[in-house]
Write an enzyme that holds these catalytic residues in place. Structure first.
Site, PDB file in Angstrom:
ATOM      1  N   ARG A   1      -8.070  -9.960   3.683  1.00 44.81           N
ATOM      2  CA  ARG A   1      -7.154  -9.172   4.511  1.00 44.81           C
ATOM      3  C   ARG A   1      -7.511  -7.693   4.451  1.00 44.81           C
ATOM      4  NH1 ARG A   1      -2.061  -6.436   3.763  1.00 44.81           N
ATOM      5  NH2 ARG A   1      -0.454  -6.940   5.317  1.00 44.81           N
TER       6      ARG A   1
ATOM      7  N   GLN B   1       1.841 -11.237  10.576  1.00 42.72           N
ATOM      8  CA  GLN B   1       2.271 -10.022   9.873  1.00 42.72           C
ATOM      9  C   GLN B   1       1.300  -8.866  10.072  1.00 42.72           C
ATOM     10  OE1 GLN B   1       1.168  -8.948   6.114  1.00 42.72           O
ATOM     11  NE2 GLN B   1       3.188  -9.094   5.147  1.00 42.72           N
TER      12      GLN B   1
ATOM     13  N   GLN C   1       0.832  -1.207   0.000  1.00 43.97           N
ATOM     14  CA  GLN C   1       0.000   0.000   0.000  1.00 43.97           C
ATOM     15  C   GLN C   1       0.864   1.254   0.000  1.00 43.97           C
ATOM     16  OE1 GLN C   1      -3.246  -1.664   2.992  1.00 43.97           O
ATOM     17  NE2 GLN C   1      -3.856   0.345   2.231  1.00 43.97           N
TER      18      GLN C   1
ATOM     19  N   SER D   1       4.972  -5.610   3.362  1.00 45.34           N
ATOM     20  CA  SER D   1       3.602  -5.731   3.858  1.00 45.34           C
ATOM     21  C   SER D   1       2.749  -6.504   2.859  1.00 45.34           C
ATOM     22  CB  SER D   1       3.037  -4.347   4.170  1.00 45.34           C
ATOM     23  OG  SER D   1       1.798  -4.425   4.838  1.00 45.34           O
ATOM     24  N   LEU D   2       1.744  -5.876   2.266  1.00 45.65           N
ATOM     25  CA  LEU D   2       0.904  -6.540   1.273  1.00 45.65           C
ATOM     26  C   LEU D   2       1.739  -7.181   0.171  1.00 45.65           C
ATOM     27  CD1 LEU D   2      -1.756  -7.070  -0.319  1.00 45.65           C
ATOM     28  CD2 LEU D   2      -1.475  -4.773  -1.259  1.00 45.65           C
TER      29      LEU D   2
ATOM     30  N   HIS E   1      -0.092  -2.869  11.107  1.00 42.85           N
ATOM     31  CA  HIS E   1       1.086  -3.479  11.728  1.00 42.85           C
ATOM     32  C   HIS E   1       1.255  -3.022  13.182  1.00 42.85           C
ATOM     33  CE1 HIS E   1       2.234  -5.353   7.998  1.00 42.85           C
ATOM     34  NE2 HIS E   1       2.060  -4.189   7.395  1.00 42.85           N
TER      35      HIS E   1
END
Length: 286
Positions: A112, A240, A9, A87-88, A192
């Site tokens: 998610r 995560q 993102q 991340s993603l 996160h």
């Protein structure tokens, strides 16, 4: 040695993916069937202004990253010694390494994004430039901001924090008084961090039935900054959601293994500037 790194993102923009949708019409159709809307229309035109909403951003980036990497593979330049994603982007790294199908990856990413975007009291995030993680942690403690988490370690001197919107606003003067740059991010939640615990719990239940294949290429985990162990993919993807992204350590690990060539896959490059700073820091230690 070469590594592919996949952005998450923050890399999205209206018009992204224009160069790849036409090359993979079958996959685009499958994505539309899974999502229930046109992924191409969302990415290219965004007529309903949803692209920056987490539940839409995440599948959009996943699809564009996946198709872009597939085009690299088709051209003969897609093989790598390591994969990693921010991340993603870690889902795209795992897809590239054979952990799951394009379709299953999209199903997980869509859920998610839905869960993370739907967390009540979502909070916010801010990027702090000019201080180390240790200095930021100490400053937060001294200011009594105990409910703010360190979320992304992007470079040795850029760390993203997550917390309530009020705490993120309060922290600005704390860090600017220390001489750091402070940038409140336009995101849909305190990603996160402990604030994502409800999303983590629900995602753990959702992901349980999925099958994960043995990886054919190492993927460096955000959570551990070490390669995934076969059998640990589901655990790491669940954790995560609330764990920090240890991007500095992840890049440093691959560099120590001998990676010297890096290719970023993203709608627009956001990781390459981080990469240069991390490698420069690693080189100065030698």
């Amino acid at each position: 040695m070469m590594a592919y790194i996949f952005a998450g993102q923050g890399s999205q923009f209206r018009g992204m993916g224009a160069e790849v949708f036409g090359e993979f019409p079958d996959l685009v159709d499958r994505a539309d069937d899974i999502l229930g809307y046109s992924i191409e229309e969302l990415c290219l035109a965004d007529p309903h202004e949803r692209l920056n909403r987490t539940e839409y951003t995440q599948p959009a980036i996943y699809v564009v990253n996946a198709l872009s990497h597939m085009r690299e593979v088709r051209s003969g330049s897609g093989m790598a010694d390591y994969y990693a994603g921010h991340s993603l982007g870690e889902y795209n790294a795992l897809l590239a390494a054979g952990a799951f199908s394009f379709e299953d990856g999209l199903r997980m990413v869509a859920k998610r994004g839905e869960l993370m975007g739907g967390v009540e009291h979502r909070g916010g995030m801010a990027a702090i430039v000019g201080l180390s993680g240790t200095e930021i942690f100490d400053a937060l403690s001294e200011a009594g901001l105990f409910d703010v988490d360190l979320a992304n370690f992007n470079t040795p001197s850029q760390v993203v924090i997550s917390g309530s919107a009020q705490d993120i606003a309060t922290a600005q003067s704390v860090f600017e008084n220390l001489g750091a740059s402070y940038h409140i991010l336009s995101v849909g939640g305190a990603f996160h961090s402990r604030f994502m615990a409800p999303a983590r719990a629900a995602f753990e239940d959702f992901i349980e039935p999925f099958h994960f294949n043995t990886l054919h290429t190492p993927v460096v985990s955000n959570r551990r900054a070490l390669p995934y162990l076969n059998g640990s993919v589901a655990v790491d993807l669940v954790d995560q959601i609330t764990a920090p992204v240890r991007w500095v350590e992840s890049i440093s690990y691959m560099a120590r293994q001998g990676v010297t060539e890096w290719k970023e896959v993203a709608p627009r490059a956001v990781l390459t500037p981080f990469l240069r700073k991390i490698i420069k820091s690693e080189t100065s230690k030698q």
